[in-house]
Design an enzyme around this catalytic site. Sequence first.
Site, PDB file in Angstrom:
ATOM      1  N   LYS A   1       0.857  -1.188   0.000  1.00  0.00           N
ATOM      2  CA  LYS A   1       0.000   0.000   0.000  1.00  0.00           C
ATOM      3  C   LYS A   1       0.892   1.236   0.000  1.00  0.00           C
ATOM      4  O   LYS A   1       1.734   1.404   0.886  1.00  0.00           O
ATOM      5  CB  LYS A   1      -0.906  -0.007   1.216  1.00  0.00           C
ATOM      6  CG  LYS A   1      -1.741   1.271   1.330  1.00  0.00           C
ATOM      7  CD  LYS A   1      -2.794   1.160   2.400  1.00  0.00           C
ATOM      8  CE  LYS A   1      -3.544   2.487   2.535  1.00  0.00           C
ATOM      9  NZ  LYS A   1      -4.589   2.403   3.556  1.00  0.00           N
TER      10      LYS A   1
ATOM     11  N   LYS B   1      -2.251  -1.496  -3.819  1.00  0.00           N
ATOM     12  CA  LYS B   1      -3.106  -0.312  -3.728  1.00  0.00           C
ATOM     13  C   LYS B   1      -2.268   0.949  -3.785  1.00  0.00           C
ATOM     14  O   LYS B   1      -1.249   1.003  -3.087  1.00  0.00           O
ATOM     15  CB  LYS B   1      -3.864  -0.380  -2.410  1.00  0.00           C
ATOM     16  CG  LYS B   1      -4.721   0.808  -2.109  1.00  0.00           C
ATOM     17  CD  LYS B   1      -5.292   0.675  -0.726  1.00  0.00           C
ATOM     18  CE  LYS B   1      -6.085   1.930  -0.408  1.00  0.00           C
ATOM     19  NZ  LYS B   1      -6.484   1.965   0.970  1.00  0.00           N
TER      20      LYS B   1
HETATM   21  C1  PBG Z   1      -7.421   3.428   5.720  1.00  0.00           C
HETATM   22  C2  PBG Z   1      -7.722   3.263   4.277  1.00  0.00           C
HETATM   23  C3  PBG Z   1      -7.553   4.219   3.269  1.00  0.00           C
HETATM   24  C4  PBG Z   1      -8.085   3.659   2.120  1.00  0.00           C
HETATM   25  C5  PBG Z   1      -8.535   2.367   2.438  1.00  0.00           C
HETATM   26  N1  PBG Z   1      -8.287   2.137   3.784  1.00  0.00           N
HETATM   27  C6  PBG Z   1      -7.041   5.604   3.305  1.00  0.00           C
HETATM   28  C7  PBG Z   1      -5.710   5.898   3.781  1.00  0.00           C
HETATM   29  O1  PBG Z   1      -4.848   5.026   3.919  1.00  0.00           O
HETATM   30  O2  PBG Z   1      -5.502   7.074   4.073  1.00  0.00           O
HETATM   31  C8  PBG Z   1      -8.169   4.362   0.788  1.00  0.00           C
HETATM   32  C9  PBG Z   1      -9.244   3.884  -0.125  1.00  0.00           C
HETATM   33  C10 PBG Z   1      -9.576   4.823  -1.226  1.00  0.00           C
HETATM   34  O3  PBG Z   1      -8.959   5.879  -1.430  1.00  0.00           O
HETATM   35  O4  PBG Z   1     -10.538   4.499  -1.946  1.00  0.00           O
HETATM   36  N2  PBG Z   1      -6.305   2.923   6.241  1.00  0.00           N
END
Ligand code: PBG
Length: 332
Positions: A202, A256
């Site tokens: 991520k 992601k």
């Molecule tokens: C939280 C999380 C996030 C997303 C999914 N889980 C945001 C972040 O890490 O700030 C992002 C999903 C999206 O942008 O559609 N940990």
Amino acid sequence: MITAQFPAARLRRTRATEWSRSLHRETVLTPADLIWPVFVTEGEGVEQPIAALPGVSRWSVDLLVQRAREAMELGIPCLALFPNTQPERRSEDGAEALNPDNLMCRALRAIRDELGDGIGLLTDVALDPYTSHGQDGLIDDEGYVVNDRTVEALVGQSLNQARAGADIIAPSDMMDGRIAAIRSALEGEGHINVQIMSYAAKYASAYYGPFRDAVGSRGLLKGNKKTYQMDPANTEEALREVAMDLAEGADTVMVKPGLPYLDVLRRVKERFEVPVFAYQVSGEYALIEAGVAAGVADRDAMVLETLLAFKRAGASGVLTYHAVHAAKLLNG
Ligand code: PBG
């Protein structure tokens, strides 16, 4: 590769008709490839459109149950749930994540009561929907997100979700060591068939903005998440993240954001030969919708082409806010 020369080889031959194109298609996209992320809010009969995500709303639990049924009937196999926690329930330590009656748990139980095992329920593990500072973990005096104490909280959050009926625990926090800790806690409590889909690779991305609006943490977050989410410049590090999470007991892994990271997805798939999922994140969705509004392209064609790209790159499935729209298109 063996190929004849032109004109013995005319690659346009197999493209000449629709029946032939469909016969030679290498990749197929079906509703079963889609996971639909949804946002839950308090109340009854409440639908709150999210300005940053045109076409996406937060729903109260009762309406969400109806949406879940529609998704199931369209052939979408799984929902990913995200709570919009009221500001008064947020705190420095995100303790609401451990409350067995929090919004997430109530939504899980309500959908389960109504649909049984008809649709899978994936829950995000990270403290950001519950913290007053919008970070995914616990912070020290300098605002640094501390690893090991956060992992303890995430274990509690995971057990709370599993007890309420989650099928797939999806840690999105990027703390080190959390998969092993969560797996052993799940085993210890007898949740042997609860899956873990790790957000293994991520990235600290500019594409998450609309999501933070959706869960209500954009205004709260000071700074960024770069001490735990990955540097967009790195791929080898992504392979190490995936290797560790698999070794710690993840069933499946995720990359992601999605489209800007298809190279990472492909390398993970080729290296590990495990199910890999892609998250087409909120900013990607918003860009497509903005493009459609600006007349750049037709929505239906753009949505299907983009989702197919994930499959072509090796994804087992895609988390996408376009899931319902895409499933309707695919079902004709
Ligand atoms: C939280 C999380 C996030 C997303 C999914 N889980 C945001 C972040 O890490 O700030 C992002 C999903 C999206 O942008 O559609 N940990």
